[in-house]
Motif scaffolding. Structure first.
Motif, short mmCIF file in Angstrom:
data_model
loop_
_atom_site.label_atom_id
_atom_site.label_comp_id
_atom_site.label_asym_id
_atom_site.label_seq_id
_atom_site.Cartn_x
_atom_site.Cartn_y
_atom_site.Cartn_z
N ARG A 1 0.83 -1.21 0.00
CA ARG A 1 0.00 0.00 0.00
C ARG A 1 0.86 1.26 0.00
O ARG A 1 0.45 2.31 -0.52
N ALA A 2 2.05 1.17 0.58
CA ALA A 2 2.91 2.35 0.71
C ALA A 2 3.56 2.74 -0.61
O ALA A 2 4.04 3.87 -0.75
N GLY A 3 3.60 1.84 -1.56
CA GLY A 3 4.24 2.14 -2.84
C GLY A 3 3.36 3.02 -3.72
O GLY A 3 2.19 3.27 -3.43
N ARG A 4 3.93 3.46 -4.82
CA ARG A 4 3.20 4.33 -5.75
C ARG A 4 2.26 3.54 -6.65
O ARG A 4 1.34 4.09 -7.23
N ARG A 5 2.49 2.25 -6.74
CA ARG A 5 1.69 1.41 -7.63
C ARG A 5 0.35 1.07 -6.99
O ARG A 5 0.27 0.84 -5.77
N PRO A 6 -0.75 1.04 -7.75
CA PRO A 6 -2.04 0.64 -7.18
C PRO A 6 -1.95 -0.76 -6.57
O PRO A 6 -1.27 -1.64 -7.11
#
Length: 246
Positions: A168-173
């Protein structure tokens, strides 16, 4: 020149990059998520190395591929998940009836790709579509207002050893549908789709086949069947689900 006209020219330039059979073949081959040498891509597309070099340079300049050099070798890969999504989405618009395979070997390879393959870094083909269906049917995902992870899904992922917080913390959905070009239905993409593909390989449930194809191991057949996937979709026709190599 208006902004629309400028963007139109840029879009046309991007389309030109893929409006060539050799360059499109390179991009499709690289959907396996690995880095290939220029020579390997040339052989896959059936062109001379000198021809491949020019096409690959154009794809790199256009931002669709990135290259890494190690000694004398030049490795190329897709520039990222967004490019992989673009290639797979375009492939989803291919005519639904492919040309007949030219040989038994080609037919076998096509069947393996349709059964299970990688779409860059997540599972695709019949395996990927059935996995998405099973996660929805068991209430681990819900799709009432776009794909979402349920409480039961988070518990299942914890037991599987897939932490959700870093995803969830990444930029990817976290979750995204990706139209499957052989099944014509969505498979699971996004950060979670990639994490599951990686975890299944770690657990020994899947193994790489030829090219982009994925093979489900005997332990994978048992695990996926328990999850609700039809066992007949997990192995080649005529093969005993318990008789493959682990």
């Amino acid at each position: 020149m208006t902004a629309a006209a400028t963007d139109g020219h840029r879009l046309a330039d991007l389309a030109v990059l893929l409006a060539d059979g050799t360059r499109a073949s390179f991009c499709l081959a690289l959907l396996d998520g690995r880095a290939w040498t220029a020579g390997e891509l040339a052989r896959a597309a059936g062109v001379a190395p000198s021809t491949a070099s020019d096409h690959l340079s154009r794809l790199v300049r256009g931002g669709l591929l990135v290259e890494e050099r190690q000694g004398r070798h030049r490795y190329l890969r897709l520039a990222g998940p967004a490019v992989a999504q673009l290639i797979e989405d375009l492939a989803g618009h291919l005519p639904p009836t492919p040309r007949p395979a030219s040989s038994l070997r080609a037919a076998t390879a096509d069947a393996a790709l349709a059964r299970a393959r990688t779409c860059y870094d997540h599972l695709a083909g019949r395996l990927g579509v059935r996995l998405r269906d099973a996660l929805l049917a068991r209430g681990l995902l819900e799709a009432a207002d776009g794909l979402a992870l349920t409480a039961a899904g988070r518990e299942w992922l914890a037991g599987l050893g897939v932490p959700v917080a870093p995803l969830r913390a990444g930029r990817r959905p976290l979750l995204r549908d990706c139209l499957d070009w052989t099944e014509r239905r969505p498979h699971l993409a996004g950060a979670l789709g990639a994490a599951l593909c990686h975890r299944f390989a770690e657990l020994g449930w899947t193994a790489r086949g030829g090219g982009r194809s994925i093979r489900v191991t005997p332990s994978g057949v048992a695990a996926f069947t328990e999850l609700g996937l039809p066992p007949d979709d997990l192995t080649p026709p005529g093969r005993d689900a318990g008789g493959g190599r682990a």
